[in-house]
Design a protein around this motif. Structure first.
Motif, PDB file in Angstrom:
ATOM      1  N   LEU A 427       0.842  -1.189   0.000  1.00 46.41           N
ATOM      2  CA  LEU A 427       0.000   0.000   0.000  1.00 46.41           C
ATOM      3  C   LEU A 427       0.878   1.240   0.000  1.00 46.41           C
ATOM      4  CD1 LEU A 427      -2.846  -0.963   2.494  1.00 46.41           C
ATOM      5  CD2 LEU A 427      -2.727  -1.273   0.030  1.00 46.41           C
ATOM      6  N   VAL A 428       0.427   2.264  -0.713  1.00 44.08           N
ATOM      7  CA  VAL A 428       1.238   3.475  -0.863  1.00 44.08           C
ATOM      8  C   VAL A 428       0.345   4.703  -0.736  1.00 44.08           C
ATOM      9  CG1 VAL A 428       2.893   2.335  -2.395  1.00 44.08           C
ATOM     10  CG2 VAL A 428       0.957   3.573  -3.386  1.00 44.08           C
ATOM     11  N   VAL A 429       1.000   5.834  -0.498  1.00 43.71           N
ATOM     12  CA  VAL A 429       0.358   7.144  -0.570  1.00 43.71           C
ATOM     13  C   VAL A 429       0.943   7.853  -1.784  1.00 43.71           C
ATOM     14  CG1 VAL A 429      -0.042   9.346   0.580  1.00 43.71           C
ATOM     15  CG2 VAL A 429       0.076   7.241   1.930  1.00 43.71           C
ATOM     16  N   GLY A 430       0.093   8.238  -2.720  1.00 47.86           N
ATOM     17  CA  GLY A 430       0.565   8.933  -3.911  1.00 47.86           C
ATOM     18  C   GLY A 430       0.643  10.431  -3.664  1.00 47.86           C
ATOM     19  N   VAL A 431       1.795  11.006  -3.908  1.00 44.69           N
ATOM     20  CA  VAL A 431       2.003  12.447  -3.727  1.00 44.69           C
ATOM     21  C   VAL A 431       2.330  13.050  -5.091  1.00 44.69           C
ATOM     22  CG1 VAL A 431       3.470  14.201  -2.641  1.00 44.69           C
ATOM     23  CG2 VAL A 431       2.770  12.181  -1.342  1.00 44.69           C
ATOM     24  N   PRO A 432       1.662  14.145  -5.480  1.00 51.76           N
ATOM     25  CA  PRO A 432       1.962  14.750  -6.781  1.00 51.76           C
ATOM     26  C   PRO A 432       3.450  15.009  -6.953  1.00 51.76           C
ATOM     27  CG  PRO A 432       0.045  15.806  -5.784  1.00 51.76           C
ATOM     28  CD  PRO A 432       0.627  14.891  -4.739  1.00 51.76           C
ATOM     29  N   GLU A 433       3.949  14.718  -8.148  1.00 54.04           N
ATOM     30  CA  GLU A 433       5.388  14.898  -8.411  1.00 54.04           C
ATOM     31  C   GLU A 433       5.838  16.327  -8.127  1.00 54.04           C
ATOM     32  OE1 GLU A 433       7.744  12.996  -8.955  1.00 54.04           O
ATOM     33  OE2 GLU A 433       7.157  11.178 -10.015  1.00 54.04           O
ATOM     34  N   SER A 434       4.950  17.273  -8.325  1.00 55.06           N
ATOM     35  CA  SER A 434       5.323  18.675  -8.108  1.00 55.06           C
ATOM     36  C   SER A 434       5.337  19.061  -6.633  1.00 55.06           C
ATOM     37  CB  SER A 434       4.349  19.585  -8.855  1.00 55.06           C
ATOM     38  OG  SER A 434       3.023  19.370  -8.387  1.00 55.06           O
ATOM     39  N   ARG A 435       4.876  18.135  -5.761  1.00 51.21           N
ATOM     40  CA  ARG A 435       4.791  18.456  -4.332  1.00 51.21           C
ATOM     41  C   ARG A 435       5.498  17.396  -3.486  1.00 51.21           C
ATOM     42  NH1 ARG A 435      -0.151  21.677  -2.483  1.00 51.21           N
ATOM     43  NH2 ARG A 435      -0.674  22.948  -4.288  1.00 51.21           N
ATOM     44  N   ARG A 436       6.639  16.926  -3.923  1.00 46.49           N
ATOM     45  CA  ARG A 436       7.382  15.927  -3.168  1.00 46.49           C
ATOM     46  C   ARG A 436       7.613  16.419  -1.744  1.00 46.49           C
ATOM     47  NH1 ARG A 436      11.416  12.301  -6.437  1.00 46.49           N
ATOM     48  NH2 ARG A 436      10.363  12.153  -8.453  1.00 46.49           N
ATOM     49  N   LEU A 437       7.530  15.497  -0.792  1.00 44.57           N
ATOM     50  CA  LEU A 437       7.609  15.860   0.615  1.00 44.57           C
ATOM     51  C   LEU A 437       9.062  16.044   1.045  1.00 44.57           C
ATOM     52  CD1 LEU A 437       4.943  13.370   2.033  1.00 44.57           C
ATOM     53  CD2 LEU A 437       4.619  15.635   1.025  1.00 44.57           C
ATOM     54  N   ASP A 438       9.338  17.156   1.704  1.00 47.53           N
ATOM     55  CA  ASP A 438      10.697  17.457   2.157  1.00 47.53           C
ATOM     56  C   ASP A 438      11.085  16.524   3.296  1.00 47.53           C
ATOM     57  OD1 ASP A 438      10.683  19.583   0.364  1.00 47.53           O
ATOM     58  OD2 ASP A 438       9.858  20.961   1.870  1.00 47.53           O
ATOM     59  N   LEU A 450       4.053  11.600   7.245  1.00 46.79           N
ATOM     60  CA  LEU A 450       3.144  11.792   6.119  1.00 46.79           C
ATOM     61  C   LEU A 450       2.003  12.741   6.478  1.00 46.79           C
ATOM     62  CD1 LEU A 450       2.965   8.128   4.773  1.00 46.79           C
ATOM     63  CD2 LEU A 450       3.974  10.099   3.611  1.00 46.79           C
ATOM     64  N   LEU A 451       1.449  12.590   7.679  1.00 48.63           N
ATOM     65  CA  LEU A 451       0.351  13.465   8.086  1.00 48.63           C
ATOM     66  C   LEU A 451       0.820  14.897   8.280  1.00 48.63           C
ATOM     67  CD1 LEU A 451      -1.474  11.092  10.591  1.00 48.63           C
ATOM     68  CD2 LEU A 451      -2.290  11.814   8.351  1.00 48.63           C
ATOM     69  N   THR A 452       2.014  15.043   8.850  1.00 52.90           N
ATOM     70  CA  THR A 452       2.535  16.396   9.076  1.00 52.90           C
ATOM     71  C   THR A 452       2.879  17.086   7.757  1.00 52.90           C
ATOM     72  OG1 THR A 452       3.418  15.781  11.237  1.00 52.90           O
ATOM     73  CG2 THR A 452       4.357  17.743  10.191  1.00 52.90           C
ATOM     74  N   GLN A 453       3.576  16.372   6.894  1.00 51.36           N
ATOM     75  CA  GLN A 453       4.041  16.989   5.647  1.00 51.36           C
ATOM     76  C   GLN A 453       2.915  17.273   4.644  1.00 51.36           C
ATOM     77  OE1 GLN A 453       7.160  18.084   4.590  1.00 51.36           O
ATOM     78  NE2 GLN A 453       7.640  17.916   6.762  1.00 51.36           N
ATOM     79  N   THR A 454       1.740  16.674   4.861  1.00 50.41           N
ATOM     80  CA  THR A 454       0.628  16.929   3.928  1.00 50.41           C
ATOM     81  C   THR A 454      -0.430  17.832   4.535  1.00 50.41           C
ATOM     82  OG1 THR A 454      -0.474  14.885   4.675  1.00 50.41           O
ATOM     83  CG2 THR A 454       0.933  14.729   2.727  1.00 50.41           C
ATOM     84  N   ASP A 455      -0.193  18.373   5.747  1.00 46.19           N
ATOM     85  CA  ASP A 455      -1.227  19.193   6.381  1.00 46.19           C
ATOM     86  C   ASP A 455      -1.238  20.607   5.809  1.00 46.19           C
ATOM     87  OD1 ASP A 455       0.862  20.583   7.550  1.00 46.19           O
ATOM     88  OD2 ASP A 455       0.599  19.702   9.540  1.00 46.19           O
ATOM     89  N   GLY A 456      -2.147  21.434   6.337  1.00 45.24           N
ATOM     90  CA  GLY A 456      -2.325  22.780   5.803  1.00 45.24           C
ATOM     91  C   GLY A 456      -1.130  23.679   5.982  1.00 45.24           C
ATOM     92  N   SER A 457      -0.259  23.358   6.944  1.00 47.44           N
ATOM     93  CA  SER A 457       0.920  24.192   7.167  1.00 47.44           C
ATOM     94  C   SER A 457       2.071  23.837   6.242  1.00 47.44           C
ATOM     95  CB  SER A 457       1.383  24.050   8.625  1.00 47.44           C
ATOM     96  OG  SER A 457       0.353  24.437   9.509  1.00 47.44           O
ATOM     97  N   HIS A 458       1.964  22.712   5.546  1.00 51.90           N
ATOM     98  CA  HIS A 458       3.054  22.279   4.676  1.00 51.90           C
ATOM     99  C   HIS A 458       2.572  22.219   3.225  1.00 51.90           C
ATOM    100  CE1 HIS A 458       4.346  21.128   8.725  1.00 51.90           C
ATOM    101  NE2 HIS A 458       5.579  21.212   8.274  1.00 51.90           N
TER     102      HIS A 458
END
Length: 876
Positions: A427-438, A450-458
């Motif tokens: 199982l995976v989480v797909g993240v848009p290529e333009s928004r790779r997680l730092d 994953l939850l922190t890097q995809t929240d409203g502050s990031h």
């Protein structure tokens, strides 16, 4: 995507062509169509049909078509191809397509596409059906097509409401037919064979410069029902073609010689039987004229996402040496004959659970002795999930645990025998290529990261998940999120913390965020689906929680859900990068044998299932097929060379971790209980068009099925109402509705009874004014005290525009803008589907969704309905 190869099976092609009419204009260009197409199908390079498998028909009377259809549907076991070239006619409303034979008049002596052709094809025993309609208004055939029950692909010569024949084309075949024949005979550059979808694309390219007699661009259309895989129609190729496999060549040679020897033996028997005392037993050929006796049918039930791959695996097994070589004690079975044939079908997870929970009724309905119980809630197991399975391959062991939990302890006639997995997919989480997680490692990401890097502050990404109720993928993602020991929702005791579960669910509660499975979720995000204006979420700000295989298929442009294959992979900007949440178990796809009490051939079926299971797990057998589809193997989890997972454009990690499933049944139950408690109560108002036009084109069964799926979700915390429009008691009032079930009902039984009455013919003979009925429904729902609510709108089209006052549209627009929001989830079954401005505007303005008709429409809508109760900030 898997391709169905019918070589070596009992295939049939019925070529129907009418060029000479008594009362209608002749079609000289059509005169040579059948001959040219027959030559193409029997050409050595096409390598699919053999002499005697192609039947031609030039009908003067409708009964000739019926007779020909009756013959081929009885004989075909592999591929059934039906082609029609001639005049076509539709009613004034564009529906009810009729095929015209030689004696046809404008309204008499015609062949109904819906009532005749599709009815005969519903009785077919073929694995796949392909239909090619080359007639005026061929594009209008797609309406009734959705009532097909078999895996069927439909090619329509032109778009809806278009004529295509001028009658003055040169002889030697029509323009469309010449292009069709050319592709089948010559193949397509760069392709090893021609599939149905290849053919559609190539025809569109070759006809791009043509115009219909009405001056429009000539654009062939296609549709598929009950299948997302592809069908090979020709092995012709401009490249070097590999030879036909030896087993297929031998089988073809055996057929005619077997028939000759059968005839000689029969004559000898007639001479010798009177002269001897005893009985001579002869092995006679079965119905399709092949030398092989009927194969044992095994029924394989699986999840919609796994169905295409398992269909391909079933076909490969049927043609394998394991299934065709004689065994000890079976010396009388001719070499090369299939010992077993496997029918693969699928259903959503909740329907499978209901089927096994009501196994007594499931078996009873199959035997004609089933009786509904109050607890069944109107459940019809033979409709969905389908026939009783011999094999069940769920997405994960968690699905098996839940099914077992719902079954009676001692009284069930079904016994589930769990065995080892046949494939894995992480199982995976797909993240848009333009928004790779730092600073997050894709191959080993913790849920807190994953939850922190995809929240409203990031990166401000909406996490989208398949419904845990409908999908095994959604269930296992939820299990991983709640129980991951380094995640926000896990505890050392292995039970979910409900507070943390609610917090996690708040991140998974984007409007319309739940889907019936990974494939439909990703299909809705494809940039070529045009769903943005119909209420879908922003794909550039979405992070789908899906499987590795489905994400790879999405990025590579493979067929996925109801989305057909693309010519190439998606561009980099539209792809998603796979992040692998740490400690989340992979889908393990266990094989479960299902025994049914009282079965007289239980031992034979048990042995047949064991042979298939062994082949599925063999490196040179099923593992080769499944890994080629993008699954991980059961022995060597790293993808082999040639796997789509090794394509760099798939944007997955081919050596990413495969976490085994270790959760116990109690933990699965606790997670689902935690999920249920994390949801808010919901309320839906089902607003259904019951005008007589819904009975055309197979629309009514689809609408009834969608309404029935909505009723299955009803309960104390999820209430509903059922309204129908127009109202027969007030025909002059366009805004009148029939309140069949009051809003706020928790018992699905009254709704099921009302749907049964509608199915029995309780329709209204005047047009359905959608905007007026919707205005009344919105007023009611705006006043409802429920926090989570929506309107489920089921209709074919809006029939009230001609008589509508301008004030109605203004009132509806104002209501849509007022708070609180009431999403409109629409299933549109008419010709234009969701393409009209009105439906796209409704979905967008209400933050809802418009679901076009199609094979997955009912399950797709069910996933959207499941979203209504998802957790959100606010009162619980």
């Amino acid at each position: 995507m898997s391709e169905y190869d019918a070589r070596g099976k009992a295939n049939r092609a019925l070529l129907i062509s009418v060029d000479d009419y008594r009362t209608l204009p002749p079609l000289p260009a059509v005169r040579d169509n059948v001959h040219k197409l027959e030559q193409a199908l029997l050409a050595p390079g096409t390598d699919l049909f053999t002499k005697g498998e192609v039947v031609t028909c030039r009908p003067q009377e409708p009964w000739e078509v019926e007779q020909a259809l009756d013959t081929v549907v009885q004989e075909a076991r592999g591929l059934l191809l039906v082609y029609f070239a001639g005049h076509g006619r539709v009613g004034s409303d564009g529906g009810n397509l009729h095929l015209m034979v030689g004696a046809s008049e404008r309204r008499h002596k015609t062949v109904s596409w819906q009532d005749t052709v599709l009815s005969y094809l519903d009785n077919a025993r073929a694995d796949r059906i392909v239909i090619v309609l080359e007639c005026c208004y061929a594009g209008n055939a797609s309406e009734a097509f959705h009532s097909c029950r078999h895996p069927t692909s439909l090619l329509m010569a032109a778009q809806p409401n278009r004529r295509i024949f001028s009658g003055e084309e040169p002889t030697g075949g029509s323009v469309f037919n010449r292009a069709l024949v050319r592709i089948l005979e010559r193949g397509i550059p760069g392709k090893r064979f021609v599939t149905f979808e290849d053919l559609v694309r190539a025809l569109r390219e070759q006809l791009a410069g043509e115009r219909t007699p009405m001056g429009d661009v000539w654009e062939p259309r296609s549709a598929k029902q009950n299948t997302v895989d592809d069908v090979i129609l020709s092995f012709a190729t401009p490249e070097a073609r590999p030879p036909t496999p030896l087993r297929i060549r031998l089988r073809r040679r055996l057929k005619p010689s077997f028939r000759r020897w059968t005839g000689l033996l029969l004559i000898l028997a007639m001479i010798l039987v009177p002269a001897v005392t005893g009985v001579v037993l002869l092995r006679l050929p079965n119905d399709d004229g092949a030398p092989c006796p009927p194969a044992l049918e095994l029924r394989l039930l699986t999840a919609p996402e796994a169905e295409p791959a398992l269909r391909q695996a079933a076909f490969d097994y049927e043609m394998s040496e394991t299934n065709t070589r004689p065994l000890t004690g079976e010396g009388d079975l001719p070499d090369g004959c299939r010992r077993a044939q496997i029918t693969v079908y699928s259903a959503a997870r909740d329907q499978v659970d209901q089927g096994f929970a009501a196994a007594e009724r499931w078996q009873g309905e199959a035997l004609g002795t089933g009786k509904a119980r109050p607890a069944d809630k109107g459940f019809d197991p033979l409709n969905r999930p389908g026939p009783q399975p011999d094999i069940w391959i769920p997405e994960s062991t968690a699905d098996y645990d839940e099914a077992r939990r719902g079954m009676p302890a001692t009284t069930s006639p079904a016994t589930l025998h769990y065995s080892a997995p046949v494939a894995y997919t992480p199982l995976v989480v797909g993240v848009p290529e333009s928004r790779r997680l730092d600073d997050v490692e894709p191959a080993d990401a913790s849920w807190p990261e994953l939850l922190t890097q995809t929240d409203g502050s990031h990166h401000d990404l909406s996490l989208l998940r398949p419904s845990p109720v409908l999908s095994g993928t959604g269930l296992l993602h939820t299990l991983g999120l709640y129980l991951a020991h380094d995640g926000p929702a896990g505890t050392s005791a292995g039970a979910p913390d409900l507070t943390l579960a609610r917090q996690a669910e708040e991140r998974l509660s984007a409007p319309g965020s739940q889907y019936a499975g990974s494939t439909e979720l990703l299909c809705s995000l494809r940039p070529d689906t045009g769903t943005d204006a119909a209420g879908s979420v922003d794909r550039a700000k979405s992070a789908p929680l899906v499987t590795e295989k489905s994400l790879a298929d999405y990025n590579l442009g493979h067929a996925i859900g109801s989305c057909p294959a693309r010519p190439s992979a998606l561009p980099f900007r539209d792809r998603y990068l796979a992040y692998y949440p740490r400690s989340v178990p992979a889908l393990d796809h266990p094989l479960v044998r299902v025994d049914w009490q009282g079965a007289t051939d239980a031992a034979v079926r048990k042995a047949a299932v064991a042979r298939f299971a062994g082949w599925l797990r063999a490196p040179g057998g099923g593992q080769r097929t499944l890994t080629a589809q993008g699954y991980r193997g059961v022995r060597e989890t790293s993808p082999p060379p040639g796997s789509p997972l090794r394509d760099s454009r798939a944007d997955v990690d081919p050596v990413g971790p495969v976490v085994p499933f270790t959760a116990g049944p109690e933990q699965v139950s606790q997670v689902l209980d935690g999920y249920d408690k994390a949801q808010k109560s919901s309320q839906v108002l089902i607003l259904m068009d019951t005008s007589t036009s819904m009975a055309d084109g197979g629309r009514l069964p689809v609408a009834l099925s969608a309404a029935g799926r909505a009723l299955e979700m009803a309960g104390p915390r999820h209430t509903y109402g059922l309204w129908a429009f127009p109202d027969r008691a007030h025909p002059a009032d366009a805004g009148a509705v029939r309140e069949l079930v009051r809003l706020g009902s928790a018992d699905p039984a009254p709704g099921k009874a009302a749907l049964d009455r509608i199915a029995g013919g309780e329709l209204v003979e005047h047009g359905a004014a959608m905007e007026e009925a919707l205005t009344r429904a919105l007023r009611t729902m705006k006043k409802s005290p429920a926090t989570n609510k929506a309107i489920v709108l089921l209709l074919d089209q809006d029939d009230g525009a001609a008589r509508r006052a301008a004030s109605v549209e203004r009132t509806l627009g104002t209501l849509l803008e007022e708070k609180p929001d009431v999403p409109i989830l629409a299933l549109v079954l008419g010709r234009s589907g969701c393409d009209t401005f009105a439906f796209r505007q409704l979905a967008g303005a209400s933050h809802g969704q418009c679901v076009p008709a199609g094979p997955q429409a009912v399950d797709t809508l069910a996933g959207r309905i499941a979203s209504i109760g998802t957790a959100a900030k606010g009162d619980r």
